[in-house]
Design an enzyme around this catalytic site. Structure first.
Site, mmCIF file in Angstrom:
data_model
loop_
_atom_site.group_PDB
_atom_site.id
_atom_site.type_symbol
_atom_site.label_atom_id
_atom_site.label_comp_id
_atom_site.label_asym_id
_atom_site.label_seq_id
_atom_site.Cartn_x
_atom_site.Cartn_y
_atom_site.Cartn_z
ATOM 1 N N PHE A 118 0.800 -1.326 0.010
ATOM 2 C CA PHE A 118 0.054 0.053 0.046
ATOM 3 C C PHE A 118 0.659 1.190 -0.030
ATOM 4 O O PHE A 118 0.247 2.278 0.237
ATOM 5 C CB PHE A 118 -0.960 0.082 1.063
ATOM 6 C CG PHE A 118 -0.044 -0.279 2.484
ATOM 7 C CD1 PHE A 118 0.122 0.942 3.425
ATOM 8 C CD2 PHE A 118 0.040 -1.290 3.071
ATOM 9 C CE1 PHE A 118 0.800 0.697 4.491
ATOM 10 C CE2 PHE A 118 0.634 -1.522 4.168
ATOM 11 C CZ PHE A 118 1.229 -0.521 4.962
ATOM 12 N N TYR A 119 2.132 1.153 -0.499
ATOM 13 C CA TYR A 119 3.218 2.179 -0.567
ATOM 14 C C TYR A 119 2.930 3.085 -1.618
ATOM 15 O O TYR A 119 3.939 3.058 -2.546
ATOM 16 C CB TYR A 119 4.626 1.710 -0.322
ATOM 17 C CG TYR A 119 4.861 1.408 1.313
ATOM 18 C CD1 TYR A 119 3.912 1.666 2.446
ATOM 19 C CD2 TYR A 119 6.230 0.833 1.579
ATOM 20 C CE1 TYR A 119 4.484 1.152 3.622
ATOM 21 C CE2 TYR A 119 6.541 0.493 2.984
ATOM 22 C CZ TYR A 119 5.713 0.792 3.788
ATOM 23 O OH TYR A 119 5.865 0.517 5.186
ATOM 24 N N GLY A 120 1.889 3.743 -2.041
ATOM 25 C CA GLY A 120 1.618 4.528 -3.035
ATOM 26 C C GLY A 120 0.894 5.723 -2.786
ATOM 27 O O GLY A 120 -0.057 5.624 -2.078
#
Length: 336
Positions: free
Chosen positions: A66-68
Site C-alpha cells: 500500500f506504499y503508493g
C-alpha cells in the site's frame, strides 16, 4: 562526513538464515509521496546500497503493498521493475513486504498472493508481515495461516509490525518470528519499545527500527509545515503540527550539537543511536539519493560510549517530546 567503504560494512544482523547489513533500506517514500522520484533515480539509490554489501551479506529492503500515493501497488511496481533490470540483485537483497490487511486467513492469503503477483516472478518474497496486529483475530490464528503459506512456498519468514512484547511471544510459540518492525528513534523510545527489544533478543528475533530519523524531522531539514508538500502524510501527525514543530525544535538543535561534537550529521547520529540499541537491532532509514544511502549505511558502524548514548536519551527526556507518535485517531493501532 562518514561514508561507507569496502571495509566498514562488517556489522550484520541475522534474520532467519540470512545475514543483512546493519542498516536497512526503507523504500516507502520512493512512492508514498505526492512527488514520487523517477525510476532511474530510485534504482540508483537501491543499487548503491546493494553494491556496498560485502560478499554473503544482503541489503534489507522494506516495502508494502500500500506504499503508493496515487495507487497502492506503486512501491512493488517499482521494485519489480528494479529486479527486472537488475536480476542479479534479487539474491543480494532481503525483501520484506507488509500488507494492510486484517488477520483473517482469507485476507492474509489474498494479500500474499497479491504481493507475489505484483513482483511478477522477479524476486522471491523473503519476509511477510501484517502492517498491524488485528485485535479481532487471535494472533495464534494469523500466525498459523502464515506458517501454512511458508509451507506452501509463498515466502520464507514471518515478520510482525507494531506488536507488543506479549503478542510477539504468543506468535513465536506457533512459528518462529524472524523480525519485528517498530518505530525507533531518539524521540520514539517508549517503554513498550524497550520490552520488544529485550523480548526479541531473548527469542532470537531481529528488530527493524523504522523512522530512525523521526520521519525526517530529526535531521533538522524540516522547520515548518511549508517544508512538506501538500498531501504529505506527515502533515497528519501530531509532531508535525505547527505547535509540534515549534516545541520539538529544541530536540533537533540539541541533537545537532551532539552530532557536531562527534563529527557526523544529525541523521547519522540518530541512525547510529538506533543501531547501538543492540546487535539484533537494525535501523531502517530511507532515501532516494544514492549518496545519502551510503551515508546512512555508514552510520551503522558508528559507536557510542555509554555516556554518549545516555546523553542523547537524557536530552530528549529533559525537553519532553510534544505530541503522540501518530495522532489520537491512529494511536489505538499501535502496540497490538
Amino acid at each position: 562526513m562518514n561514508v561507507v567503504s569496502a571495509d566498514t560494512l562488517s556489522k550484520t544482523v541475522k534474520i532467519g538464515d540470512s545475514l543483512v547489513g546493519k542498516v536497512g533500506f526503507g523504500a516507502m517514500l520512493l512512492t508514498m509521496t505526492p512527488n514520487p522520484v523517477p525510476y532511474d533515480q530510485a534504482f540508483d539509490a537501491i543499487k548503491a546500497g546493494v553494491d556496498s554489501m560485502p560478499a554473503g551479506v544482503k541489503l534489507f529492503i522494506n516495502s508494502g503493498n500500500f506504499y503508493g500515493h496515487d495507487r497502492p501497488s506503486a512501491n512493488l511496481d517499482l521494485l519489480a521493475a528494479f529486479y527486472q533490470k537488475y536480476p542479479e540483485h534479487a539474491e543480494r537483497t532481503f525483501l520484506s513486504v507488509k500488507a494492510g490487511c486484517d488477520g483473517s486467513e482469507r485476507s492474509v492469503r489474498r494479500a500474499v498472493d497479491n504481493i507475489n503477483k505484483l513482483l511478477r516472478g522477479t524476486k522471491q518474497l523473503d519476509l511477510f508481515e501484517c502492517a498491524r496486529v488485528d485485535p479481532s483475530v487471535p494472533i495464534e490464528e494469523t500466525t498459523r495461516t502464515l506458517r501454512e503459506l511458508i509451507e506452501e512456498g509463498e515466502f520464507s519468514y514471518i515478520g510482525m509490525s507494531e506488536a507488543s512484547s506479549a503478542t510477539i511471544r504468543k506468535a513465536h510459540v506457533v512459528h518462529p518470528i524472524a523480525a519485528v518492525e517498530i518505530e525507533l528513534s531518539p524521540w520514539s523510545y517508549e517503554g513498550e519499545a524497550k520490552k520488544v527489544i529485550a523480548t526479541s533478543e531473548e527469542l532470537g528475533i531481529a528488530v527493524v527500527g523504522y523512522s530512525p530519523l523521526g520521519h525526517g524531522f530529526l535531521t533538522g531539514q524540516i522547520k515548518s509545515r511549508d517544508d512538506l508538500p501538500s498531501g504529505d502524510a506527515r502533515l497528519r501527525l501530531d509532531r508535525f503540527s505547527k505547535e509540534g514543530l515549534k516545541r520539538n525544535s529544541n530536540i533537533v538543535e540539541g541533537l545537532k550539537k551532539i552530532a557536531e561534537r562527534k563529527g557526523i550529521s544529525a541523521a547519522q547520529l540518530c541512525i547510529a543511536w538506533v543501531a547501538n540499541l543492540g546487535d539484533h537491532v537494525m535501523p531502517l532509514p530511507g532515501s532516494s539519493k544514492s549518496g545519502r544511502v551510503l551515508e546512512n549505511l555508514a552510520a551503522g558502524l558508528i559507536t557510542f560510549t555509554k555516556e554518549e548514548f545516555d546523553e542523547i536519551v537524557q536530552l530528549v527526556e529533559s525537553l519532553s517530546v510534544y505530541g503522540l507518535r501518530y495522532n489520537k485517531a491512529m494511536e489505538g493501532t499501535l502496540w497490538g
